[in-house]
Enzyme design. Structure first.
Site, PDB file in Angstrom:
ATOM      1  N   ARG A 171       0.762  -0.589   0.208  1.00 15.51           N
ATOM      2  CA  ARG A 171      -0.114   0.354  -0.243  1.00 15.51           C
ATOM      3  C   ARG A 171       0.884   1.307   0.129  1.00 15.51           C
ATOM      4  O   ARG A 171       0.479   2.146   0.662  1.00 15.51           O
ATOM      5  CB  ARG A 171      -0.895  -0.214   1.442  1.00 15.51           C
ATOM      6  CG  ARG A 171      -2.123  -1.341   1.175  1.00 15.51           C
ATOM      7  CD  ARG A 171      -2.932  -0.730   0.025  1.00 15.51           C
ATOM      8  NE  ARG A 171      -3.985  -2.276   0.480  1.00 15.51           N
ATOM      9  CZ  ARG A 171      -3.392  -3.899  -0.045  1.00 15.51           C
ATOM     10  NH1 ARG A 171      -2.501  -3.637  -0.988  1.00 15.51           N
ATOM     11  NH2 ARG A 171      -4.163  -4.766  -0.145  1.00 15.51           N
ATOM     12  N   SER A 222     -11.019   0.202   3.250  1.00 16.87           N
ATOM     13  CA  SER A 222     -10.473  -0.291   4.675  1.00 16.87           C
ATOM     14  C   SER A 222      -9.283   1.414   5.278  1.00 16.87           C
ATOM     15  O   SER A 222      -8.958   1.953   4.382  1.00 16.87           O
ATOM     16  CB  SER A 222      -9.075  -1.399   4.703  1.00 16.87           C
ATOM     17  OG  SER A 222      -9.274  -2.377   4.316  1.00 16.87           O
ATOM     18  N   GLU A 292      -4.052   4.063   6.774  1.00 18.45           N
ATOM     19  CA  GLU A 292      -4.310   4.496   4.921  1.00 18.45           C
ATOM     20  C   GLU A 292      -4.754   5.337   4.020  1.00 18.45           C
ATOM     21  O   GLU A 292      -4.083   5.101   2.858  1.00 18.45           O
ATOM     22  CB  GLU A 292      -4.845   3.022   4.426  1.00 18.45           C
ATOM     23  CG  GLU A 292      -4.835   2.493   3.303  1.00 18.45           C
ATOM     24  CD  GLU A 292      -5.244   0.865   2.911  1.00 18.45           C
ATOM     25  OE1 GLU A 292      -5.092  -0.037   3.191  1.00 18.45           O
ATOM     26  OE2 GLU A 292      -5.927   0.604   1.774  1.00 18.45           O
TER      27      GLU A 292
END
Ligand SMILES: Cc1cc2nc3c(=O)[nH]c(=O)nc-3n(C[C@H](O)[C@H](O)[C@H](O)COP(=O)(O)OP(=O)(O)OC[C@H]3O[C@@H](n4cnc5c(N)ncnc54)[C@H](O)[C@@H]3O)c2cc1C
Length: 299
Positions: A171, A222, A292
């Protein structure tokens, strides 16, 4: 300046960003600009720079937490720079930055290519996906990137970066560190596949998402990255935070790593809830979860 901008791209003034992000939160931006080609994008940023107007690059707004503060600059929305070209004879899928990931996945399967099935449920642009190395089911977009063409914000030059010249991890990519680059197009290297089995995978993944994610509510996916060897959702749930809410924002009962806009949440509600969950998990489990989603306009 405004007249010149209007000759270069679609432009609207004093636009609410609420409908341009998947949380459905945010404030007003002075200029909302939608270029429909890379040349138009280059001319736009040259003009904004000349007039000292700050700007923010927006994909589909599915990984950001916007503040409600008015932004006296410009948002450049890339979703009209969205060409897709499949070259099955070379196992290549080419897409401009604003093309939506689910559309690229379907077109690649229809062209007899396989590899991107993992990304069918990621509601972002390919530019946003590469920027954050989006992924699911143990795969990530950088696994398939052959090259990325970027526009340098300072020199206005276009450069094609090969896979080996792009640093990335889970990520994360160098584009997050170095904000000088705008991703304008991406070349993906895929394999020859079988349409029927790809469509079966898509259906299976769709059912898994529908069963496990609160897709009926606005969210940005998320909230936290999974820490090494564990799941952020498991940690949040273990702290008894499922269903916890601040204002209209709530930790989803269905998936503890999702914060949903349950009832007209404001930017502040979402911001406070993310930080509350982070701090509670830190205090109770000592795990310092990494957020995130990106906070925009909070400084
Ligand atoms: C229901 C749901 C499910 C999700 N599932 C997943 C998942 O399984 N896996 C996953 O990884 N993510 C998932 N996400 C999060 C999100 O969809 C991805 O992170 C996606 O890649 C973000 O793309 P975007 O176009 O919406 O980016 P945006 O949110 O618009 O932008 C995010 C950041 O990227 C920058 N950016 C965007 N485009 C460019 C560009 N062309 N050049 C340079 N910078 C750019 C922006 O400036 C911003 O800083 C999910 C989100 C939702 C709402």
């Amino acid at each position: 300046m405004l007249e010149e901008l209007k000759s270069l791209a679609k432009i609207e003034e004093d636009v609410s960003l609420v409908k341009y992000n998947t949380y459905h939160i945010g404030g007003i931006v002075k200029y909302f600009i939608t270029p429909n080609s890379v040349n138009s994008l280059i001319s736009v940023i040259k003009l904004l720079d000349k007039n000292n107007i700050p700007y923010f690059i927006l994909g589909n707004g599915s990984n950001i937490v916007l503040s409600s503060k008015r932004f006296e600059g410009a948002v450049i929305h890339l979703t009209d720079i969205n060409g897709i070209d499949m070259q099955p004879e070379l196992n290549i899928a080419y897409a401009e930055a604003g093309a939506m990931m689910p559309k690229i996945v379907i077109e690649s399967i229809n062209a007899g290519l396989t590899g991107l099935e993992f990304a069918a449920g990621i509601p972002g642009t390919i530019g946003g996906c590469v920027y954050g190395n989006a992924g699911a089911y143990n795969a990530c977009i950088m696994d398939y990137v052959q090259s990325v063409t970027v526009l340098d914000k300072n020199t206005y030059e276009l450069t094609e970066l090969d896979h080996e010249n792009i640093t990335y991890s889970y990520r994360d990519t160098m584009f997050k560190e170095n904000k000088d680059k705008i991703i304008v197009s991406v070349k993906l290297f895929l394999k020859a596949g079988d349409k029927k089995s790809s469509m079966n995978i898509l259906e299976d993944r769709k059912q898994r998402r529908l069963a496990s994610q609160p897709l009926e509510y606005p969210s940005a996916g998320s909230v936290f990255r999974n820490p090494e060897g564990d799941f952020a959702g498991r940690l949040v749930e273990s702290c008894g935070l499922k269903g916890y809410s601040i204002g209209g924002a709530e930790v989803s009962e269905k998936h503890a790593n999702f914060i949903i806009n349950k009832n007209n949440a404001t930017s502040d509600d979402v911001y406070k809830l993310i930080n509350h969950v982070h701090d509670e998990v830190l205090e109770r489990t000592t795990v310092d979860l990494i957020i995130e989603q990106e906070f925009i306009g909070w400084e």
